[in-house]
Write a protein that holds these residues in place. Sequence first.
Motif, PDB file in Angstrom:
ATOM      1  N   CYS A 210      77.982 -15.044  -8.517  1.00  0.00           N
ATOM      2  CA  CYS A 210      76.777 -15.780  -8.119  1.00  0.00           C
ATOM      3  C   CYS A 210      76.089 -16.373  -9.362  1.00  0.00           C
ATOM      4  O   CYS A 210      75.688 -15.644 -10.261  1.00  0.00           O
ATOM      5  N   VAL A 211      75.977 -17.688  -9.365  1.00  0.00           N
ATOM      6  CA  VAL A 211      75.343 -18.377 -10.487  1.00  0.00           C
ATOM      7  C   VAL A 211      73.848 -18.561 -10.198  1.00  0.00           C
ATOM      8  O   VAL A 211      73.005 -18.450 -11.076  1.00  0.00           O
ATOM      9  N   GLN A 212      73.559 -18.861  -8.945  1.00  0.00           N
ATOM     10  CA  GLN A 212      72.150 -19.081  -8.563  1.00  0.00           C
ATOM     11  C   GLN A 212      71.968 -18.694  -7.096  1.00  0.00           C
ATOM     12  O   GLN A 212      72.778 -19.059  -6.249  1.00  0.00           O
ATOM     13  N   ALA A 213      70.898 -17.960  -6.809  1.00  0.00           N
ATOM     14  CA  ALA A 213      70.593 -17.593  -5.418  1.00  0.00           C
ATOM     15  C   ALA A 213      69.162 -18.008  -5.108  1.00  0.00           C
ATOM     16  O   ALA A 213      68.248 -17.737  -5.894  1.00  0.00           O
ATOM     17  N   ARG A 214      68.986 -18.679  -3.991  1.00  0.00           N
ATOM     18  CA  ARG A 214      67.645 -19.084  -3.540  1.00  0.00           C
ATOM     19  C   ARG A 214      67.497 -18.612  -2.091  1.00  0.00           C
ATOM     20  O   ARG A 214      68.219 -19.080  -1.216  1.00  0.00           O
ATOM     21  N   ILE A 215      66.559 -17.713  -1.879  1.00  0.00           N
ATOM     22  CA  ILE A 215      66.402 -17.127  -0.541  1.00  0.00           C
ATOM     23  C   ILE A 215      64.949 -17.233  -0.108  1.00  0.00           C
ATOM     24  O   ILE A 215      64.058 -16.656  -0.749  1.00  0.00           O
ATOM     25  N   GLY A 216      64.697 -18.015   0.942  1.00  0.00           N
ATOM     26  CA  GLY A 216      63.344 -18.150   1.486  1.00  0.00           C
ATOM     27  C   GLY A 216      63.232 -17.330   2.766  1.00  0.00           C
ATOM     28  O   GLY A 216      64.166 -17.311   3.577  1.00  0.00           O
ATOM     29  N   ILE A 217      62.105 -16.663   2.925  1.00  0.00           N
ATOM     30  CA  ILE A 217      61.920 -15.800   4.105  1.00  0.00           C
ATOM     31  C   ILE A 217      60.629 -16.188   4.828  1.00  0.00           C
ATOM     32  O   ILE A 217      59.569 -16.331   4.214  1.00  0.00           O
ATOM     33  N   THR A 218      60.744 -16.346   6.134  1.00  0.00           N
ATOM     34  CA  THR A 218      59.561 -16.623   6.945  1.00  0.00           C
ATOM     35  C   THR A 218      59.417 -15.520   7.994  1.00  0.00           C
ATOM     36  O   THR A 218      60.380 -14.838   8.318  1.00  0.00           O
ATOM     37  N   GLY A 219      58.203 -15.350   8.494  1.00  0.00           N
ATOM     38  CA  GLY A 219      57.978 -14.407   9.590  1.00  0.00           C
ATOM     39  C   GLY A 219      57.562 -13.008   9.155  1.00  0.00           C
ATOM     40  O   GLY A 219      57.061 -12.239   9.954  1.00  0.00           O
ATOM     41  N   VAL A 220      57.777 -12.687   7.897  1.00  0.00           N
ATOM     42  CA  VAL A 220      57.544 -11.300   7.472  1.00  0.00           C
ATOM     43  C   VAL A 220      56.129 -11.087   6.940  1.00  0.00           C
ATOM     44  O   VAL A 220      55.448 -10.137   7.307  1.00  0.00           O
ATOM     45  N   GLY A 221      55.675 -11.984   6.074  1.00  0.00           N
ATOM     46  CA  GLY A 221      54.334 -11.832   5.487  1.00  0.00           C
ATOM     47  C   GLY A 221      53.355 -12.850   6.059  1.00  0.00           C
ATOM     48  O   GLY A 221      53.646 -13.527   7.053  1.00  0.00           O
ATOM     49  N   THR A 222      52.211 -12.980   5.419  1.00  0.00           N
ATOM     50  CA  THR A 222      51.215 -13.954   5.882  1.00  0.00           C
ATOM     51  C   THR A 222      51.677 -15.383   5.635  1.00  0.00           C
ATOM     52  O   THR A 222      51.170 -16.322   6.230  1.00  0.00           O
ATOM     53  N   HIS A 223      52.597 -15.542   4.711  1.00  0.00           N
ATOM     54  CA  HIS A 223      53.186 -16.866   4.473  1.00  0.00           C
ATOM     55  C   HIS A 223      54.600 -16.701   3.955  1.00  0.00           C
ATOM     56  O   HIS A 223      54.959 -15.622   3.450  1.00  0.00           O
ATOM     57  N   ALA A 224      55.385 -17.767   4.081  1.00  0.00           N
ATOM     58  CA  ALA A 224      56.777 -17.711   3.633  1.00  0.00           C
ATOM     59  C   ALA A 224      56.822 -17.541   2.116  1.00  0.00           C
ATOM     60  O   ALA A 224      55.933 -18.004   1.395  1.00  0.00           O
ATOM     61  N   ALA A 225      57.869 -16.885   1.644  1.00  0.00           N
ATOM     62  CA  ALA A 225      58.019 -16.672   0.195  1.00  0.00           C
ATOM     63  C   ALA A 225      59.487 -16.445  -0.121  1.00  0.00           C
ATOM     64  O   ALA A 225      60.308 -16.238   0.787  1.00  0.00           O
ATOM     65  N   ARG A 226      59.807 -16.484  -1.403  1.00  0.00           N
ATOM     66  CA  ARG A 226      61.183 -16.236  -1.829  1.00  0.00           C
ATOM     67  C   ARG A 226      61.412 -14.729  -1.998  1.00  0.00           C
ATOM     68  O   ARG A 226      60.487 -13.995  -2.387  1.00  0.00           O
ATOM     69  N   ALA A 227      62.630 -14.307  -1.745  1.00  0.00           N
ATOM     70  CA  ALA A 227      63.010 -12.902  -1.974  1.00  0.00           C
ATOM     71  C   ALA A 227      63.431 -12.782  -3.432  1.00  0.00           C
ATOM     72  O   ALA A 227      64.625 -12.699  -3.754  1.00  0.00           O
ATOM     73  N   ALA A 228      62.449 -12.745  -4.317  1.00  0.00           N
ATOM     74  CA  ALA A 228      62.716 -12.872  -5.754  1.00  0.00           C
ATOM     75  C   ALA A 228      63.598 -11.749  -6.292  1.00  0.00           C
ATOM     76  O   ALA A 228      64.513 -11.988  -7.087  1.00  0.00           O
ATOM     77  N   LYS A 229      63.343 -10.523  -5.861  1.00  0.00           N
ATOM     78  CA  LYS A 229      64.125  -9.396  -6.412  1.00  0.00           C
ATOM     79  C   LYS A 229      65.579  -9.466  -5.965  1.00  0.00           C
ATOM     80  O   LYS A 229      66.491  -9.144  -6.725  1.00  0.00           O
ATOM     81  N   THR A 230      65.786  -9.865  -4.715  1.00  0.00           N
ATOM     82  CA  THR A 230      67.156 -10.003  -4.207  1.00  0.00           C
ATOM     83  C   THR A 230      67.891 -11.082  -5.006  1.00  0.00           C
ATOM     84  O   THR A 230      69.042 -10.908  -5.406  1.00  0.00           O
ATOM     85  N   GLU A 231      67.201 -12.202  -5.222  1.00  0.00           N
ATOM     86  CA  GLU A 231      67.812 -13.299  -5.983  1.00  0.00           C
ATOM     87  C   GLU A 231      68.233 -12.813  -7.375  1.00  0.00           C
ATOM     88  O   GLU A 231      69.348 -13.048  -7.827  1.00  0.00           O
TER      89      GLU A 231
END
Length: 294
Positions: A210-231
């Motif tokens: 994996c060279v680059q991972a970008r993961i956006g998550i919606t529905g979980v918090g008050t607003h969408a955000a990236r799963a920074a630690k997973t990335e």
Amino acid sequence: MFPAQFEYHRPGSIDEALALLGEYGDDAKLLAGGHSLIPSMKLRLLEPKHLIDLGNIASLKGVRVEGDTVAVGALTTHYGVESSPEAKGALPLLCEVAGQIADPQVRNRGTMGGSLANADPAADWPATALALDAEFICKSDAGERKVPASEWFQGLFTTALEEGEILCGLRFGKLPERTAATYLKLQHPASRFAVVGVSAAVTTDSAGKCVQARIGITGVGTHAARAAKTERLLEGRVLDPANIAAAAALADEGFDAGSDMHFSESDRRELCRAYVERALLGVLERANAGQFQP
Ligand SMILES: Cc1cc2nc3c(=O)[nH]c(=O)nc-3n(C[C@H](O)[C@H](O)[C@H](O)COP(=O)(O)OP(=O)(O)OC[C@H]3O[C@@H](n4cnc5c(N)ncnc54)[C@H](O)[C@@H]3O)c2cc1C
């Protein structure tokens, strides 16, 4: 229930719309597809005295490929994206997401810009705007302002859009070579809003690292955000089921997940981790099959 009385305006250009916004200020609301605004007005949660309908502004509609960029006008409906040959050819993830929003009626009225300006915590587009590092193009009397997706979502129904601004469109840059992507959501059975929605775009090298991972998550918090630690955990490691499982176990960290009538906080966190793992396994399957975004 009927909304409170309002005056209806239908400008023919962005400049006319900006002039109306300047004139009426806080008393005005912009109208796109109306699928969030009108219900809020009917419930009297919002009582704008002026509605500025953007529907007559042709320059706000459509999908265009401009060099290495896919530009989507804010007034483009979800169906307009789903059925766009330009989007399909240049960034098919956009069509995949659009096709999962609600039902055909909603997809034919609701717009990408309206959804992203509204920033509903369960909306689908925010996860993908984040995963694709989209650029938000806003216009006001002062000129044009570009906002990166990472700065757009600021809280519950709260964005970086400033007073007197119109969101005019989104720009999606070309993804690096060998990027596989997917959108996966657990949808609410009635509205089809995302209980959890995961947009993942992962670039691997020819050895599968994996060279680059970008993961956006919606529905979980008050607003969408990236799963920074997973990335961060994925980057530099081989994209395989074991590394995916370890990285997905961190996916909910940093989210202020709450509970509601559907799910407790711990259920929501577990769903988040499970859907991130499934989405990444889907990406791996596509990468192994050579199905990369163009
Ligand atoms: C039954 C139902 C099911 C739905 N299911 C889903 C789903 O599964 N997934 C999902 O993601 N969404 C879903 N939606 C939401 C829908 O897809 C729309 O995207 C959403 O309602 C907002 O888009 P709109 O064009 O209707 O905006 P509007 O309702 O017209 O506007 C929403 C807000 O954004 C502001 N706004 C609109 N356009 C602009 C602009 N260009 N610049 C600045 N501000 C602007 C308005 O002033 C208003 O405050 C659903 C809606 C309904 C009614």
